[in-house]
Structure formats: C-alpha cells, structure tokens
Design a protein around this motif. Structure first.
Motif, short mmCIF file in Angstrom:
data_model
loop_
_atom_site.label_atom_id
_atom_site.label_comp_id
_atom_site.label_asym_id
_atom_site.label_seq_id
_atom_site.Cartn_x
_atom_site.Cartn_y
_atom_site.Cartn_z
N ILE A 238 0.84 -1.20 0.00
CA ILE A 238 0.00 0.00 0.00
C ILE A 238 0.87 1.25 0.00
O ILE A 238 0.61 2.22 -0.73
N ALA A 239 1.94 1.24 0.83
CA ALA A 239 2.83 2.40 0.90
C ALA A 239 3.49 2.66 -0.46
O ALA A 239 3.57 3.80 -0.92
N LEU A 240 3.95 1.59 -1.10
CA LEU A 240 4.59 1.76 -2.42
C LEU A 240 3.57 2.21 -3.47
O LEU A 240 3.90 2.98 -4.37
N GLY A 241 2.33 1.72 -3.35
CA GLY A 241 1.29 2.15 -4.28
C GLY A 241 0.99 3.63 -4.14
O GLY A 241 0.81 4.34 -5.14
N LEU A 242 0.94 4.11 -2.89
CA LEU A 242 0.72 5.54 -2.66
C LEU A 242 1.87 6.36 -3.21
O LEU A 242 1.67 7.46 -3.76
N ALA A 243 3.10 5.84 -3.08
CA ALA A 243 4.26 6.54 -3.63
C ALA A 243 4.16 6.66 -5.15
O ALA A 243 4.45 7.72 -5.73
N ALA A 244 3.73 5.56 -5.78
CA ALA A 244 3.59 5.58 -7.24
C ALA A 244 2.52 6.58 -7.68
O ALA A 244 2.69 7.31 -8.66
N ALA A 248 3.08 9.96 -9.91
CA ALA A 248 2.36 10.18 -11.17
C ALA A 248 1.57 11.48 -11.15
O ALA A 248 1.48 12.19 -12.16
N ALA A 249 0.99 11.81 -10.00
CA ALA A 249 0.17 13.01 -9.90
C ALA A 249 1.02 14.28 -9.89
O ALA A 249 0.64 15.29 -10.50
N ARG A 250 2.16 14.23 -9.21
CA ARG A 250 3.02 15.42 -9.10
C ARG A 250 4.47 15.00 -9.36
O ARG A 250 5.25 14.80 -8.43
N PRO A 251 4.86 14.84 -10.63
CA PRO A 251 6.18 14.33 -10.98
C PRO A 251 7.33 15.17 -10.42
O PRO A 251 8.40 14.62 -10.13
N LYS A 252 7.13 16.45 -10.28
CA LYS A 252 8.23 17.32 -9.84
C LYS A 252 8.33 17.41 -8.32
O LYS A 252 9.30 17.94 -7.79
N SER A 253 7.34 16.88 -7.62
CA SER A 253 7.33 16.96 -6.16
C SER A 253 8.10 15.78 -5.55
O SER A 253 8.20 14.70 -6.14
N LYS A 254 8.65 16.01 -4.36
CA LYS A 254 9.35 14.96 -3.63
C LYS A 254 8.42 14.28 -2.62
O LYS A 254 8.87 13.47 -1.81
N LEU A 255 7.14 14.59 -2.69
CA LEU A 255 6.19 14.05 -1.72
C LEU A 255 6.13 12.52 -1.77
O LEU A 255 5.90 11.87 -0.75
N TRP A 256 6.38 11.94 -2.96
CA TRP A 256 6.30 10.49 -3.10
C TRP A 256 7.34 9.77 -2.24
O TRP A 256 7.19 8.58 -1.91
N LEU A 257 8.38 10.49 -1.82
CA LEU A 257 9.42 9.86 -1.02
C LEU A 257 8.91 9.46 0.37
O LEU A 257 9.43 8.52 0.99
N VAL A 258 7.90 10.18 0.87
CA VAL A 258 7.39 9.89 2.22
C VAL A 258 6.83 8.47 2.31
O VAL A 258 7.28 7.67 3.14
N PRO A 259 5.84 8.09 1.48
CA PRO A 259 5.36 6.70 1.57
C PRO A 259 6.38 5.69 1.09
O PRO A 259 6.42 4.57 1.59
N ALA A 260 7.25 6.08 0.12
CA ALA A 260 8.25 5.14 -0.38
C ALA A 260 9.24 4.77 0.72
O ALA A 260 9.59 3.58 0.89
#
Length: 434
Positions: A238-244, A248-260
């Motif tokens: 689930i965490a990796l899915g949220l990161a993906a 995808a939603a905000r490619p330039k943001s680093k927000l995906w690193l939090v769930p990853a």
C-alpha cells in the motif's frame, strides 16, 4: 503436478489448477506437524506429484501412509476428475512403481490402493486433487472422506481462491465456518488456492502436546530465520502504491518519497522471526516479545472464581508483534471486549479493547489476552475454536504498540520472570508448571 478442471458443472472456469511445491507443503501441514505415531490417507495424488512428495517427507519411523490413486473415489470422481477402471489401475500401478523407487524406508510405510473402498480410517486425510464441481458434488465428496477420518482427526481440502461463483468452494467455505480449524491462502500457486483444514469430531487437548507449530504459508521468507507476515507485505505494498500515485500526480514533487521510505520500516514492524521453542514440558513461554509489566495473582470474573497468575508484557513499536501460544492446548473459546485505547504500559490499559483466547490444557484453563494500545487499533487472531496449538505456535498479532497477558492457574504455576525483564516470544520461559 496434478491437474483437474475447475468449475465443474457450473462451467465458470476451465483453468487447470496446478498444485505446486508450496501448496503441497500446506496440504501436508497436519502430517508434518504431528509428532507421530500417526496414520495418513492421501487421496488422488499422482505419481511424482508435489503433494505425494510432501506427504512422504512428513513421515516418521512409526507412521503409516495410504495413497489412493486419482479419480477413484466414487462420488469424488465426478467432482475431481474421475477416471475409468483401466485408468485407475494404471494410475495405481504408476504410484506403486514411484513409491518403490523411493527406497525400502518409504515402501515399508506407504501403501498404494486403487479405490477409496480399500482404504482404512486415518488420523489425517488429505484430498490432493482440487475440489470442484457443484455444491452437491462437494458435499458428497466431503461426506465420503469424513467417514475415513479417525475421531479428532483432520480432513484437508484445497479449492480455487477465486471470487467467481464456484459451488464446491462455497460448500467448503460453509463447512469451514462450522468445522474449520485453519485456512491458508496460497498466493504462490497457479492459480492461487485456499487450503482448508476441517475437524468434524472434537480432538482432546492432550493431542496438542504432540504437535509442532504449523506452517504459515502467507508469510514471506527473507532468510532462513526471518519472515515478514502477510500483513506487512500488504502494508508495504500500500505504501509503495501511494508513492507511485503521488509520483504520477506530481512528478516534480518529492512528496512520493514519504510513503516510499515508509514501506521498509512498516514491513519490518511485521517481521516474523523463527524461534527455538524450549522442549521442556514444564515450561511456559512468552506469548510475545517485550518488557514484563506485571506479575500478579488475581481473580477475573470472566473466568469464574478461579485464581490466576497473570503475567503482562508490554510491546513497544520496535518489538516483534507476532503472538504465540504460551503452552500447548486446544482453543475452546474466543471473544473480544470493547474498550478504550490507553497507552498499553499504563494501568488504564486494563480497560482497552482486548481479544481473549482461552485454551484447555493438561494443567487447566490458560488464557492469552491481546490488548490494544495507544496506537494499535487492530487485533489479528487466526486460531478458530476447536483448533490445536503447539507451544510457541503463531496464532495472531497486534498492529503497533500493545500488550499481551498470559493467565495461568495460580496453584499450578510459578513465575520465572519479574517486572522489568525482557522476554522473547516463543523462547523465554516466563513460568513453570508445579
């Protein structure tokens, strides 16, 4: 590998089910965990199949195994791929030849028969062929096989793990709700299957002392001594899915690193290490990792007038949260009481949400209480009423910080730990029987 059509009369699916090595080991679990002497009956396993290999691997010197050729069970033949008389004779001949090639040790303990009518009742009966067809077909198969299970024995069957309409699977699920003592989902199979263990007559609690902890197929092995529970695999996914999605939603943001970055520690929380359980019959082991909060004698109205020795253990978020049976016994009751979510190390936690598992043992009633904590909001209990638990066997877990209490008859046990001691679930001796 054994292959039979799935869907039977319903015609929903014609995809063959292949019983692979992992599913075969799950099917043979009751044979493998029984310390013997025991008798086994394997119905429908072809020569060279993974299920036959797993059953033979489970044999001990005093054990006996009877193997029935595929498609030879009368009512069962229509549900699991019946064969002509000549076909059954050929299958039995191939089975005998295969068994003979395994050497004298195996041939002395394994008997091959052509039909179910030639088989004698056994302690463990395994239907090696995936059960399919209509609900009536499945009911007839189970009725035939149940007659060959000794009192207190277990019948193990496998069905496709699909949401599609399937009469046989639905009937097995119905019987599992009434007589089930364990079910396992095997995802690493083609296609995935669910293995059900049914006990139609009650077992005596003394039989638990002769068992080894059951295999947990849904946990993912990392090393020989360390697994990750299926809850951890799901949470990390689930965490990796949220990161993906965030990427995808905000490619330039680093927000995906939090769930990853959270995926690894979340999975680590659900780690499930292998433990060496003390062989001493007089030892009571810890039900979880953690720090001993209290050791006291008390009465609990939930269990009548009897006085208990209660040993409470606090689990921090850094501890292993898999719960284990402190003693060998039979699950005779399970209930959940509502309450709050106070910090587990505080006295107020006495009134938190808690799950009570009551065991019948050779020394009297024993209870294991899984209490939620400030963060924990989910208790998992996997041992149905009627199931037998070996000492140190995994039976559930609590997600995040929590507490476990072990209740022992006060006049029959003496504690070996004190408040502040660190304990290891399934390994540390917390009390001894007098």
């Amino acid at each position: 590998m054994t292959q039979f059509p799935v869907g039977g009369a319903s015609g929903v699916s014609r995809r063959p089910i292949q019983i692979g090595d992992r599913a075969a080991r799950v099917l043979a679990t009751e044979l493998a965990r029984h310390g013997g002497p025991k008798t086994g009956l394997l119905v429908g396993a072809a020569a060279g199949s993974a299920t036959l290999a797993a059953a033979i691997d489970a044999l001990l010197p005093e054990d006996r195994l009877t193997v029935v050729a595929p498609g030879s069970t009368g009512a069962a033949a229509g549900a699991v791929g019946g064969a002509s008389a000549s076909g059954r004779f050929g299958a039995a001949a191939a089975l005998r030849e295969h068994v003979e090639r395994q050497g004298r040790w195996v041939t002395d303990r394994t008997r091959v028969v052509e039909s179910l009518a030639e088989a004698e009742p056994a302690d463990v009966v395994i239907l090696a062929e995936p059960l399919s067809g209509s609900a009536d077909d499945a009911r007839a198969v189970l009725a035939d096989l149940t007659k060959l299970v000794n009192a207190g024995g277990v019948l193990t069957v496998v069905v496709p793990a699909t949401r599609l309409p399937n009469g046989a699977a639905d009937e097995v699920e119905r019987q599992a709700a009434l007589y089930g003592v364990g079910s396992d989902l095997v995802l690493r199979n083609v296609p995935p299957v669910r293995v059900h263990r049914l006990r139609h007559t009650p077992a005596h609690h003394a039989a638990a002392s002769n068992l080894l902890p059951a295999l947990r197929p849904s946990s993912v092995p990392l090393t020989r001594g360390m697994h990750i529970d299926s809850n951890g695999v799901a949470a990390a996914g689930i965490a990796l899915g949220l990161a993906a999605l965030a990427k995808a939603a905000r490619p330039k943001s680093k927000l995906w690193l939090v769930p990853a970055l959270a995926a690894a520690p979340v999975a680590a929380f659900f780690r499930d290490p292998q433990r060496d359980v003390p062989e001493d019959a007089g030892a009571v082991v810890a039900a979880s990792d953690g720090k001993v909060l209290g050791v006291e004698r008390l009465h609990d109205e939930r269990f009548g007038d009897m006085e208990f020795l209660r040993i409470a253990v606090f689990l921090s978020v850094l501890d292993v949260h898999v719960n284990r049976a402190p003693v060998a016994g039979k699950v005779v009751d399970y209930f959940v009481e509502d309450g709050g979510y106070a910090a587990a190390m505080k006295p107020e936690a006495e009134h938190n949400v808690a799950a009570y598992t009551l065991l019948e043992t050779a020394h009297g009633p024993v209870a294991v209480v899984q209490r939620t904590g400030l963060i924990a909001r989910r208790i998992v209990q996997r041992a149905p009423v009627g199931s037998l638990l070996a000492k140190g066997e995994r039976f559930g877990l609590i997600r995040f910080g929590s507490r476990t209490d072990v209740y022992l008859p006060a006049d029959k046990a003496t504690p070996t730990v004190a408040p502040g001691d660190r304990v290891v679930g399934g390994a540390t001796v917390i009390a001894t029987w007098l």
